[in-house]
Motif scaffolding. Structure first.
Motif, mmCIF file in Angstrom:
data_model
loop_
_atom_site.group_PDB
_atom_site.id
_atom_site.type_symbol
_atom_site.label_atom_id
_atom_site.label_comp_id
_atom_site.label_asym_id
_atom_site.label_seq_id
_atom_site.Cartn_x
_atom_site.Cartn_y
_atom_site.Cartn_z
ATOM 1 N N ASN A 524 0.986 -1.166 0.015
ATOM 2 C CA ASN A 524 0.269 0.038 0.503
ATOM 3 C C ASN A 524 0.896 0.809 0.329
ATOM 4 O O ASN A 524 0.224 2.450 -0.229
ATOM 5 N N THR A 525 1.823 1.041 1.063
ATOM 6 C CA THR A 525 2.878 2.391 1.443
ATOM 7 C C THR A 525 3.405 2.569 -0.157
ATOM 8 O O THR A 525 3.873 3.809 -0.462
ATOM 9 N N MET A 526 4.146 1.467 -0.861
ATOM 10 C CA MET A 526 4.880 1.947 -2.490
ATOM 11 C C MET A 526 3.696 2.422 -3.663
ATOM 12 O O MET A 526 4.063 3.366 -4.224
ATOM 13 N N ILE A 527 2.827 1.723 -3.259
ATOM 14 C CA ILE A 527 1.463 2.426 -4.626
ATOM 15 C C ILE A 527 0.934 3.537 -4.062
ATOM 16 O O ILE A 527 1.272 4.256 -5.141
ATOM 17 N N SER A 528 0.708 4.328 -3.148
ATOM 18 C CA SER A 528 0.651 5.290 -2.546
ATOM 19 C C SER A 528 1.421 6.207 -2.724
ATOM 20 O O SER A 528 1.661 7.542 -3.366
ATOM 21 N N ALA A 529 3.284 6.121 -2.945
ATOM 22 C CA ALA A 529 3.862 6.325 -3.114
ATOM 23 C C ALA A 529 4.413 7.075 -4.414
ATOM 24 O O ALA A 529 4.683 8.010 -5.702
ATOM 25 N N LEU A 530 4.045 5.756 -5.507
ATOM 26 C CA LEU A 530 4.185 5.530 -6.929
ATOM 27 C C LEU A 530 2.710 7.478 -7.097
ATOM 28 O O LEU A 530 2.571 7.991 -8.160
ATOM 29 N N GLY A 531 1.842 7.706 -7.522
ATOM 30 C CA GLY A 531 0.473 7.862 -6.683
ATOM 31 C C GLY A 531 0.723 9.210 -6.609
ATOM 32 O O GLY A 531 0.207 10.382 -7.498
ATOM 33 N N MET A 532 1.451 9.538 -5.490
ATOM 34 C CA MET A 532 1.248 11.266 -5.249
ATOM 35 C C MET A 532 2.521 11.696 -5.382
ATOM 36 O O MET A 532 2.359 13.486 -5.634
ATOM 37 N N ASN A 533 3.393 11.297 -6.988
ATOM 38 C CA ASN A 533 4.754 11.553 -7.131
ATOM 39 C C ASN A 533 4.741 11.742 -8.668
ATOM 40 O O ASN A 533 5.224 11.669 -9.382
ATOM 41 N N GLY A 534 3.243 11.395 -8.941
ATOM 42 C CA GLY A 534 2.088 11.748 -10.697
ATOM 43 C C GLY A 534 2.742 9.942 -11.119
ATOM 44 O O GLY A 534 2.626 10.069 -12.629
ATOM 45 N N ASN A 535 2.813 9.059 -10.810
ATOM 46 C CA ASN A 535 3.254 7.782 -11.275
ATOM 47 C C ASN A 535 1.962 7.639 -11.298
ATOM 48 O O ASN A 535 2.673 5.302 -11.066
ATOM 49 N N ALA A 536 0.761 7.008 -12.414
ATOM 50 C CA ALA A 536 -0.631 6.401 -12.008
ATOM 51 C C ALA A 536 -0.359 5.253 -12.781
ATOM 52 O O ALA A 536 -0.382 3.979 -12.418
ATOM 53 N N ARG A 537 0.317 5.052 -13.822
ATOM 54 C CA ARG A 537 0.560 3.710 -14.275
ATOM 55 C C ARG A 537 1.372 2.918 -14.042
ATOM 56 O O ARG A 537 1.367 1.751 -13.897
ATOM 57 N N GLU A 538 2.641 3.574 -12.960
ATOM 58 C CA GLU A 538 3.434 2.681 -12.136
ATOM 59 C C GLU A 538 2.898 1.782 -11.112
ATOM 60 O O GLU A 538 2.813 0.559 -10.589
ATOM 61 N N ALA A 539 2.020 2.687 -10.600
ATOM 62 C CA ALA A 539 0.525 2.374 -9.386
ATOM 63 C C ALA A 539 -0.265 1.049 -9.486
ATOM 64 O O ALA A 539 -0.552 0.177 -9.055
ATOM 65 N N LEU A 540 -0.759 1.575 -11.029
ATOM 66 C CA LEU A 540 -1.424 0.212 -11.404
ATOM 67 C C LEU A 540 -1.074 -1.209 -11.948
ATOM 68 O O LEU A 540 -1.234 -2.164 -11.620
ATOM 69 N N ALA A 541 0.442 -0.979 -12.263
ATOM 70 C CA ALA A 541 0.600 -1.980 -12.284
ATOM 71 C C ALA A 541 1.538 -2.637 -11.494
ATOM 72 O O ALA A 541 1.697 -4.111 -10.909
#
Length: 746
Positions: A524-541
């Motif tokens: 959850n922390t890693m997905i949130s980290a990607l999301g808050m820094n504008g890396n939404a596609r990486e978060a989805l992956a």
């Protein structure tokens, strides 16, 4: 002139007294032994050497020091000091009366020492708490050629585990094997105790398995050893095996260890089964067992059974009351804990450190900061000498109430500070959002050469996340590496969060990839980290990767993904994730998920569907300030004043003192040219006493962060700051003027 018959009569009396003394010794009539000895001396008869030991034995049992010292004088006069058995009796008398100096002097003066002499003096020093002297005597005996017997070896092994000298214990084990004593039960139990003391359970279990005969001590030592190191299931399994041995009962030590194991696994039913065993074996009256039952039921979250066990105790001591008090606190029965404390006062029980710690935890939970100060006052007023546990609890209580100035004064007044003291202060500053103070404390902690633990590092990483300083986060990462804490899941997860807050998702991902083990919080922390820094596609992956692993996403995971899609404009992907949640029987969208979708639609300009989603939320869910606030923000961005008015009215109703709604509404009206509405909103804000939070600038100079608010004169160097600001403004105006001249020339 004396009759020639008199000496014969006297000899008959002597032999009669001799027999009487021996008979009284077998019957343990100690006072009669001394009386018979005095009658012999009053008859002017000379006692023989064999009468003296029983008399010294009687003096030792009666703790009659004056009688024993007088008898020692008689021995010297009669010339019996050369007899080893007599000297052993005298030495044993001094030892049992606690006169170790006299015993040691006599031992040194003995011409002939036997195994009884060595055993007596070694046992004496060990039983009086002088394990170091006792061990030195044992080693001296070995160098003197003394061949240790079973009793000496058992005593020496006890000294080894008391002193923490495992090497000498291993030497004794080798000696035991050489002398053919390896199968003596008392030595085997002592060796097991030694290995258990040093948490070498492999060796202890090997000895246990090789024993041809085991008694209750054997089982007790091994069960207690596993319970002490937290191997509770093995301890319970051993207890079940022991219970099947019909020839072996169990003692209070086994009972306490098994109850501790039940507490450790939180097995309420197993604890009740053990309780039944204890009642059948007659242990319900044992105060130590009763205290352990209270503790076990409390830790198994069965506070009613704990209260019942407490009420049924025939005897109670301070430990009993404190166990019940801490049990109530552990089960969040705070008002009952306060009532229990009142009952303690009525019973006339004296407070101790454990009581104070339980009270501090109670007042901390019920939100009574005043009572923490009251307890502090009681400690000062009654001139108590609180230990570190109480002072650390006080520190924690002040920190939780955000009274860091008081906590700092207490910390500075502490004569001794341990790791918990430092960690509590660091955690306190990090908790209230003062990262610089937390980091400064950590630097002082390093200067004091106190090694950090997991709790310290987690608090420090929280401070790094708040300050959002990449350099500091890297330094903290290095500290975790040096202290071998980086492989801990909680530490690595906090590192991911700290780097993400600093905007460096590359290092966050590297920490994530290098983790040997991950839990749901890590993902959850890693997905949130990607999301808050504008890396939404990486978060989805990463979400897809998570779903293919053994760990399945939860509501927090999906919220992070939806937030990432919202901020990056991935509308369709976000709606797809939301639909998956709706049709998933495990994942149930809550108000926060709906608010996130409202924000997503609002950012995309689809205001009507955003409002429609709010109004069509399922039964049981009601839109909060976050959902309406997101809609209001979208209306302000896209200039929809009509829908914005509705959203603003809902937010003002839910959070009337929040300045954000007034500022958003005012800006929305100003953008569309509704000046009168802007004035009304500002007036309403003043009327309700809502204050706008000032923005500030944060500048790091050296090791300290300086906070600046517009036109704030609180800073010590505010004059110099404003002079520099005016100077910079002047330079900027001059540059603008030069640019205008250049443009005119062109």
């Amino acid at each position: 002139m004396r009759s020639p018959v008199a000496p014969l009569l006297s000899c008959g009396q002597f032999h009669f007294r001799d027999l009487m003394i021996r008979g009284c010794e077998s019957e343990q009539r100690w006072q009669h032994i001394i009386s018979h000895y005095h009658e012999i001396r009053m008859a002017a008869l000379l006692p023989d050497n064999e009468i003296v030991p029983p008399v010294f034995k009687a003096c030792a049992h009666l703790q009659s020091m004056n009688q024993g010292i007088s008898l020692h004088a008689d021995v010297l006069k009669l010339g019996f000091k050369s007899y080893t058995s007599t000297c052993n009796s005298i030495m044993n008398f001094y030892i049992k009366c606690g006169m170790m100096g006299s015993a040691s002097t006599l031992f040194d003066e003995m011409v002939n020492k036997d195994s009884v002499s060595w055993n007596s003096v070694i046992h004496g020093f060990l039983s009086n708490g002088d394990a170091e002297i006792g061990m030195d005597l044992y080693l001296h005996a070995r160098l003197s050629g003394f061949k240790a017997n079973v009793a000496s070896l058992v005593l020496a092994l006890q000294a080894c585990w008391r002193l923490g000298v495992i090497t000498e214990g291993l030497n004794i084990h080798n000696l035991v094997i050489k002398n053919g004593l390896a199968y003596d039960l008392s030595i085997q139990n002592s060796l097991m105790s030694l290995y258990a003391k040093f948490e070498d359970l492999k060796s202890a279990r090997k000895m246990f398995d090789e024993m041809s005969h085991r008694d209750v001590i054997s089982w007790s030592v091994l069960i207690s050893a596993y319970a002490q190191v937290g191997e509770f299931p093995i301890a319970l399994q051993l207890f079940q095996e022991m219970s099947m041995e019909t020839s072996i009962g169990f003692d209070g030590l086994v009972a306490v260890a098994v109850l501790q194991a039940c507490s450790g696994v939180g097995d309420h039913r197993q604890g009740m089964s053990v309780h039944g065993h204890l009642v059948r074996r007659g242990f319900e009256a044992d105060i130590f067992v009763g205290n352990s039952l209270v503790d076990m039921y409390s830790k198994c979250l069965d506070v009613d059974s704990a209260c019942m066990a407490f009420d049924q105790m025939l005897q109670k001591n301070n430990v009993s009351w404190n166990s019940m008090l801490s049990g109530l606190v552990h089960n969040e029965k705070y008002m009952e804990a306060l009532a229990m404390f009142d009952q303690m006062k009525k019973e006339g029980l004296v407070w101790d450190e454990v009581t104070l710690v339980s009270l501090l935890q109670t007042y901390k939970k019920v939100g009574e900061s005043m009572w923490s100060k009251c307890i502090h006052c009681v400690i000062i007023r009654q001139l108590l000498n609180p230990n570190e546990m109480v002072l650390n609890s006080l520190l924690d209580s002040y920190a939780k109430f955000e009274l860091m100035e008081v906590a700092l004064r207490l910390f500075n007044s502490m004569k001794r500070r341990n790791l918990i003291s430092w960690s509590t202060m660091i955690a306190g500053y990090a908790h209230i959002g003062w990262p610089d103070e937390a980091i400064a404390f950590f630097r002082e902690m390093q200067l004091a050469q106190v090694k950090p633990n997991k709790v310290t590092m987690l608090s420090l990483l929280e401070a790094c996340a708040v300050s959002a300083e990449l350099k500091l986060s890297k330094s903290t990462h290095a500290v975790a590496l040096r202290n071998y804490l980086v492989n801990d899941i909680a530490i690595s997860t906090s590192l991911i969060n700290a780097y993400a807050k600093c905007g460096d998702t590359h290092i966050s991902k590297r920490v994530f990839d290098e983790m040997p083990e991950r839990n749901i919080l890590t993902w959850n922390t890693m997905i949130s980290a990607l999301g808050m820094n504008g890396n939404a596609r990486e978060a989805l992956a990463l979400l897809n990767q998570m779903e293919s692993s053994s760990i399945k996403p939860n509501e927090v995971t999906m919220l992070s993904v939806l937030s990432a899609c919202s901020h990056c404009g991935l509308i369709q992907e976000g709606l797809n994730c939301f639909q998956r949640m709706i049709h998933n029987p495990v994942l149930h969208p809550n108000v926060e998920h709906y608010s996130c979708i409202v924000d997503m639609l609002g950012r995309a300009g689809d205001l009507q569907n955003a409002a429609k989603l709010i109004r069509s939320m399922p039964q049981g869910l009601e839109a909060g300030a976050a959902a309406w606030g997101a809609l209001l923000s979208a209306c302000k961005r896209h200039g929809d004043c009509e829908l914005g008015r509705e959203a603003a009215s809902h937010v003002m109703e839910l959070e009337p003192m929040s300045p954000a709604v007034y500022l958003l509404s005012s800006n929305m009206y100003a953008r569309t040219g509704l000046r009168s509405d802007v004035v009304k909103m500002r007036a309403l804000m003043r009327e309700r006493g809502v204050r706008d939070g000032n923005g500030y600038s944060l500048v790091h100079v050296g090791q300290k962060a300086h906070r600046f608010v517009a036109w704030d004169a609180c800073h010590s160097q505010c004059k110099e700051v404003y002079c520099m600001v005016e100077f910079l403004h002047g330079l900027m105006k001059r540059e603008v003027e030069i640019e205008e001249i250049v443009l005119e020339c062109d």
